[in-house]
Design a protein around this motif. Structure first.
Motif, mmCIF file in Angstrom:
data_model
loop_
_atom_site.group_PDB
_atom_site.id
_atom_site.type_symbol
_atom_site.label_atom_id
_atom_site.label_comp_id
_atom_site.label_asym_id
_atom_site.label_seq_id
_atom_site.Cartn_x
_atom_site.Cartn_y
_atom_site.Cartn_z
ATOM 1 N N ARG A 113 0.815 -1.222 0.000
ATOM 2 C CA ARG A 113 0.000 0.000 0.000
ATOM 3 C C ARG A 113 0.847 1.269 0.000
ATOM 4 O O ARG A 113 0.373 2.334 -0.383
ATOM 5 C CB ARG A 113 -0.905 0.023 1.226
ATOM 6 N N TYR A 114 2.087 1.158 0.456
ATOM 7 C CA TYR A 114 2.948 2.340 0.578
ATOM 8 C C TYR A 114 3.461 2.744 -0.801
ATOM 9 O O TYR A 114 3.764 1.877 -1.609
ATOM 10 C CB TYR A 114 4.125 1.994 1.510
ATOM 11 N N PRO A 115 3.563 4.033 -1.164
ATOM 12 C CA PRO A 115 3.409 5.215 -0.303
ATOM 13 C C PRO A 115 2.010 5.836 -0.308
ATOM 14 O O PRO A 115 1.802 6.884 0.272
ATOM 15 C CB PRO A 115 4.403 6.187 -0.921
ATOM 16 N N HIS A 116 1.049 5.180 -0.963
ATOM 17 C CA HIS A 116 -0.290 5.762 -1.039
ATOM 18 C C HIS A 116 -1.001 5.749 0.312
ATOM 19 O O HIS A 116 -1.891 6.568 0.552
ATOM 20 C CB HIS A 116 -1.111 5.008 -2.083
ATOM 21 N N GLU A 117 -0.606 4.811 1.159
ATOM 22 C CA GLU A 117 -1.208 4.733 2.484
ATOM 23 C C GLU A 117 -0.159 4.246 3.478
ATOM 24 O O GLU A 117 0.588 3.312 3.199
ATOM 25 C CB GLU A 117 -2.389 3.769 2.460
ATOM 26 N N LEU A 118 -0.102 4.903 4.619
ATOM 27 C CA LEU A 118 0.778 4.487 5.703
ATOM 28 C C LEU A 118 -0.062 3.716 6.714
ATOM 29 O O LEU A 118 -0.967 4.282 7.324
ATOM 30 C CB LEU A 118 1.445 5.688 6.377
ATOM 31 N N SER A 119 0.236 2.420 6.860
ATOM 32 C CA SER A 119 -0.571 1.560 7.713
ATOM 33 C C SER A 119 0.280 0.908 8.787
ATOM 34 O O SER A 119 1.488 0.746 8.646
ATOM 35 C CB SER A 119 -1.254 0.473 6.875
ATOM 36 N N ALA A 120 -0.387 0.504 9.857
ATOM 37 C CA ALA A 120 0.280 -0.211 10.943
ATOM 38 C C ALA A 120 -0.745 -1.045 11.687
ATOM 39 O O ALA A 120 -1.931 -0.718 11.709
ATOM 40 C CB ALA A 120 0.950 0.768 11.901
ATOM 41 N N ARG A 121 -0.279 -2.123 12.291
ATOM 42 C CA ARG A 121 -1.118 -2.926 13.174
ATOM 43 C C ARG A 121 -0.389 -3.075 14.500
ATOM 44 O O ARG A 121 0.765 -3.512 14.538
ATOM 45 C CB ARG A 121 -1.403 -4.296 12.593
ATOM 46 N N VAL A 122 -1.040 -2.704 15.574
ATOM 47 C CA VAL A 122 -0.449 -2.790 16.907
ATOM 48 C C VAL A 122 -1.192 -3.849 17.706
ATOM 49 O O VAL A 122 -2.427 -3.829 17.776
ATOM 50 C CB VAL A 122 -0.501 -1.429 17.620
ATOM 51 N N THR A 123 -0.433 -4.772 18.287
ATOM 52 C CA THR A 123 -0.999 -5.824 19.130
ATOM 53 C C THR A 123 -0.367 -5.712 20.515
ATOM 54 O O THR A 123 0.852 -5.850 20.655
ATOM 55 C CB THR A 123 -0.716 -7.220 18.541
ATOM 56 N N ILE A 124 -1.189 -5.449 21.503
ATOM 57 C CA ILE A 124 -0.720 -5.338 22.883
ATOM 58 C C ILE A 124 -1.215 -6.553 23.657
ATOM 59 O O ILE A 124 -2.416 -6.827 23.696
ATOM 60 C CB ILE A 124 -1.233 -4.045 23.552
ATOM 61 N N ARG A 125 -0.275 -7.269 24.260
ATOM 62 C CA ARG A 125 -0.630 -8.387 25.135
ATOM 63 C C ARG A 125 -0.448 -7.932 26.577
ATOM 64 O O ARG A 125 0.623 -7.452 26.951
ATOM 65 C CB ARG A 125 0.247 -9.605 24.837
ATOM 66 N N THR A 126 -1.484 -8.055 27.359
ATOM 67 C CA THR A 126 -1.435 -7.566 28.731
ATOM 68 C C THR A 126 -1.036 -8.685 29.692
ATOM 69 O O THR A 126 -1.076 -9.873 29.366
ATOM 70 C CB THR A 126 -2.792 -6.993 29.160
ATOM 71 N N LYS A 127 -0.680 -8.280 30.895
ATOM 72 C CA LYS A 127 -0.246 -9.256 31.898
ATOM 73 C C LYS A 127 -1.389 -10.141 32.378
ATOM 74 O O LYS A 127 -1.141 -11.227 32.916
ATOM 75 C CB LYS A 127 0.416 -8.527 33.062
ATOM 76 N N ASP A 128 -2.631 -9.695 32.174
ATOM 77 C CA ASP A 128 -3.764 -10.555 32.519
ATOM 78 C C ASP A 128 -4.281 -11.319 31.293
ATOM 79 O O ASP A 128 -5.413 -11.779 31.260
ATOM 80 C CB ASP A 128 -4.880 -9.755 33.178
ATOM 81 N N GLN A 129 -3.403 -11.412 30.258
ATOM 82 C CA GLN A 129 -3.617 -12.265 29.088
ATOM 83 C C GLN A 129 -4.665 -11.756 28.104
ATOM 84 O O GLN A 129 -5.147 -12.509 27.260
ATOM 85 C CB GLN A 129 -3.947 -13.700 29.500
ATOM 86 N N ARG A 130 -5.020 -10.484 28.163
ATOM 87 C CA ARG A 130 -5.825 -9.902 27.097
ATOM 88 C C ARG A 130 -4.937 -9.633 25.885
ATOM 89 O O ARG A 130 -3.740 -9.333 26.032
ATOM 90 C CB ARG A 130 -6.470 -8.593 27.557
ATOM 91 N N VAL A 131 -5.513 -9.733 24.692
ATOM 92 C CA VAL A 131 -4.810 -9.395 23.457
ATOM 93 C C VAL A 131 -5.612 -8.312 22.748
ATOM 94 O O VAL A 131 -6.746 -8.547 22.316
ATOM 95 C CB VAL A 131 -4.642 -10.626 22.547
ATOM 96 N N LEU A 132 -5.040 -7.132 22.646
ATOM 97 C CA LEU A 132 -5.724 -5.966 22.090
ATOM 98 C C LEU A 132 -5.066 -5.598 20.765
ATOM 99 O O LEU A 132 -3.846 -5.424 20.703
ATOM 100 C CB LEU A 132 -5.639 -4.794 23.068
#
Length: 208
Positions: A113-132
């Protein structure tokens, strides 16, 4: 127009990180680790690819161009402004420890998609095992989503608050609004009154 004080490659990343943090009421202490998928150029330049390791930033330029540090600072401070690019903040033990739990990876789909679109995916894993997870396509201030005049004024107040009182800031905003029909000296005379060092108290939380 960049929303946050970071390189362009970091804008969609920071939007995703701060959205996940605020929407889920996270603190940095809740975070086990973070994975961030970005387009190839962002990985090479700011993620530990061809331009070298991002594990030990020490100065502004190393923090600004470092997705690991930018993510860590945003999680710790709930903002990414000039204060987060001070050497003392970059070198602080909490930031150095958290950035080592951030992984940056290239993503073929985002690279296409670059350079027409700047994209990212962020995955946060918490200490209580949630995945956001949050995928961010583009960012406020980019070509497809320009920052409005009102948001630009908000950012100006945030960045200028320590160097000009409210009256002077408002006069500067008015001078810029009238720039097409007024003398340039009207603006430069006001700019000459801006303090070169921070002297005024700051209360602005940063652009949200």
């Amino acid at each position: 127009m960049k929303k946050y004080c970071s390189l362009i490659h970091g804008q969609p990343v920071l939007e995703a990180v701060l959205d996940l943090k605020r929407r889920n009421g996270l603190t940095a202490a809740d975070v086990e680790d973070v994975r961030c998928d970005v387009f190839q150029g962002a990985f090479e330049f700011a993620g530990g690819g061809g331009f070298g390791s991002k594990e030990h930033p020490q100065v502004k330029e190393q923090g600004d161009y470092n997705l690991k540090y930018l993510i860590a600072a945003a999680l710790l401070d709930d903002q990414l402004g000039p204060a987060q690019l001070e050497e003392a903040r970059i070198q602080a033990p909490d930031a150095q420890a958290l950035l080592r739990r951030v992984e940056i990876r290239p993503d073929e789909r985002f690279s296409a998609r670059y350079p027409h679109e700047l994209s990212a995916r962020v995955t946060i894993r918490t200490k209580d095992q949630r995945v956001l997870v949050k995928e961010q396509n583009g960012y406020e201030g980019g070509l497809t989503n320009p920052m409005s005049w009102e948001r630009t004024v908000e950012k100006f107040h945030w960045l200028a608050e320590a160097f000009a009182d409210e009256e002077l800031r408002n006069r500067l905003i008015g001078a810029v609004e009238q720039l097409d029909t007024s003398r340039l000296s009207d603006l430069t005379d006001l700019l000459a009154q801006v303090r070169p060092t921070a002297v005024f108290p700051t209360t602005h939380r940063g652009i949200q």
